[in-house]
Design a protein around this motif. Structure first.
Motif, mmCIF file in Angstrom:
data_model
loop_
_atom_site.group_PDB
_atom_site.id
_atom_site.type_symbol
_atom_site.label_atom_id
_atom_site.label_comp_id
_atom_site.label_asym_id
_atom_site.label_seq_id
_atom_site.Cartn_x
_atom_site.Cartn_y
_atom_site.Cartn_z
ATOM 1 N N GLY A 153 -1.553 31.717 48.583
ATOM 2 C CA GLY A 153 -2.355 30.492 48.626
ATOM 3 C C GLY A 153 -2.108 29.588 47.429
ATOM 4 N N ARG A 154 -1.960 30.191 46.267
ATOM 5 C CA ARG A 154 -1.716 29.421 45.039
ATOM 6 C C ARG A 154 -0.230 29.298 44.720
ATOM 7 N N GLY A 155 0.609 30.049 45.433
ATOM 8 C CA GLY A 155 2.048 30.020 45.149
ATOM 9 C C GLY A 155 2.362 30.650 43.807
ATOM 10 N N GLN A 156 1.685 31.761 43.505
ATOM 11 C CA GLN A 156 1.870 32.410 42.212
ATOM 12 C C GLN A 156 2.203 33.880 42.391
ATOM 13 N N LEU A 157 2.946 34.393 41.420
ATOM 14 C CA LEU A 157 3.305 35.802 41.391
ATOM 15 C C LEU A 157 3.033 36.322 39.985
ATOM 16 N N ARG A 158 2.192 37.340 39.897
ATOM 17 C CA ARG A 158 1.879 37.936 38.595
ATOM 18 C C ARG A 158 2.955 38.965 38.262
ATOM 19 N N VAL A 159 3.521 38.861 37.079
ATOM 20 C CA VAL A 159 4.541 39.801 36.616
ATOM 21 C C VAL A 159 3.881 40.690 35.575
ATOM 22 N N ARG A 160 3.772 41.961 35.904
ATOM 23 C CA ARG A 160 3.151 42.918 34.972
ATOM 24 C C ARG A 160 4.178 43.321 33.921
ATOM 25 N N ARG A 161 3.763 43.259 32.665
ATOM 26 C CA ARG A 161 4.664 43.610 31.567
ATOM 27 C C ARG A 161 3.969 44.648 30.700
ATOM 28 N N PRO A 162 4.318 45.919 30.860
ATOM 29 C CA PRO A 162 3.647 46.989 30.105
ATOM 30 C C PRO A 162 3.676 46.727 28.605
ATOM 31 N N GLY A 163 2.529 46.855 27.982
ATOM 32 C CA GLY A 163 2.427 46.656 26.546
ATOM 33 C C GLY A 163 2.327 45.199 26.133
ATOM 34 N N ARG A 164 2.379 44.279 27.095
ATOM 35 C CA ARG A 164 2.300 42.846 26.807
ATOM 36 C C ARG A 164 1.385 42.204 27.831
ATOM 37 N N LEU A 165 1.015 40.959 27.593
ATOM 38 C CA LEU A 165 0.210 40.234 28.562
ATOM 39 C C LEU A 165 1.007 39.998 29.835
#
Length: 151
Positions: A15-27
């Motif tokens: 819906g927002r056209g977004q993809l969250r990228v998980r980065r261990p140990g970082r935001l």
């Protein structure tokens, strides 16, 4: 390349056209997807549902092996690397930019050259990609709603 392998279906917000990228140990990082990447992701999810309707693998990218594996592993590096190698590129290595190509005494290139290149690439993508068709899935659907809708 590791971040690409760890992308999860639940991190895609169509819906927002977004993809969250998980980065261990970082935001975490939120990538905004324009029409072309969103169409590619939608096509990939559609193909995945058609090929492996019972797959419960939580990752966005799956292979023949990981789609049906009950342990739900992410894809191997070779699954990502092979298409790049076939095209003559090395995955994970960007081509040398202007800062790396110029010698120590050379001046910086004019910023408008980069804009021209971006416009040229945008126009080329527009020529190669078919126009958006009616009947495409509603982008406001979540991935789970999309999968349940039978597309």
């Amino acid at each position: 390349m590791t971040q690409i392998r760890r992308l999860r279906l639940e991190d895609l917000d169509r819906g927002r056209g977004q993809l969250r990228v998980r980065r261990p140990g970082r935001l975490d990082h939120v990538a905004c997807l324009d029409e072309l990447p969103m169409d590619l992701v939608t096509t990939g999810i559609t193909e995945r549902v058609e090929r492996w309707p019972d797959s419960a693998n939580p990752y966005l990218m799956v292979s023949r092996q990981t789609a049906v594996d009950d342990l739900h592993p992410h894809v191997s590096q070779d699954v990502i690397r092979t298409p790049f190698q076939r095209a003559g590129h090395q995955a994970g290595q960007a081509p040398a930019g202007p800062a790396l190509r110029r010698g120590p005494g050379n001046r910086r290139p004019c910023p408008s050259h980069g804009l021209r290149r971006l416009r040229r690439d945008r126009d080329e993508i527009g020529r190669r990609c078919p126009p958006r068709q009616e009947g495409r899935p509603d982008p406001s659907l979540t991935v789970q709603e999309f999968l349940n809708s039978g597309h």
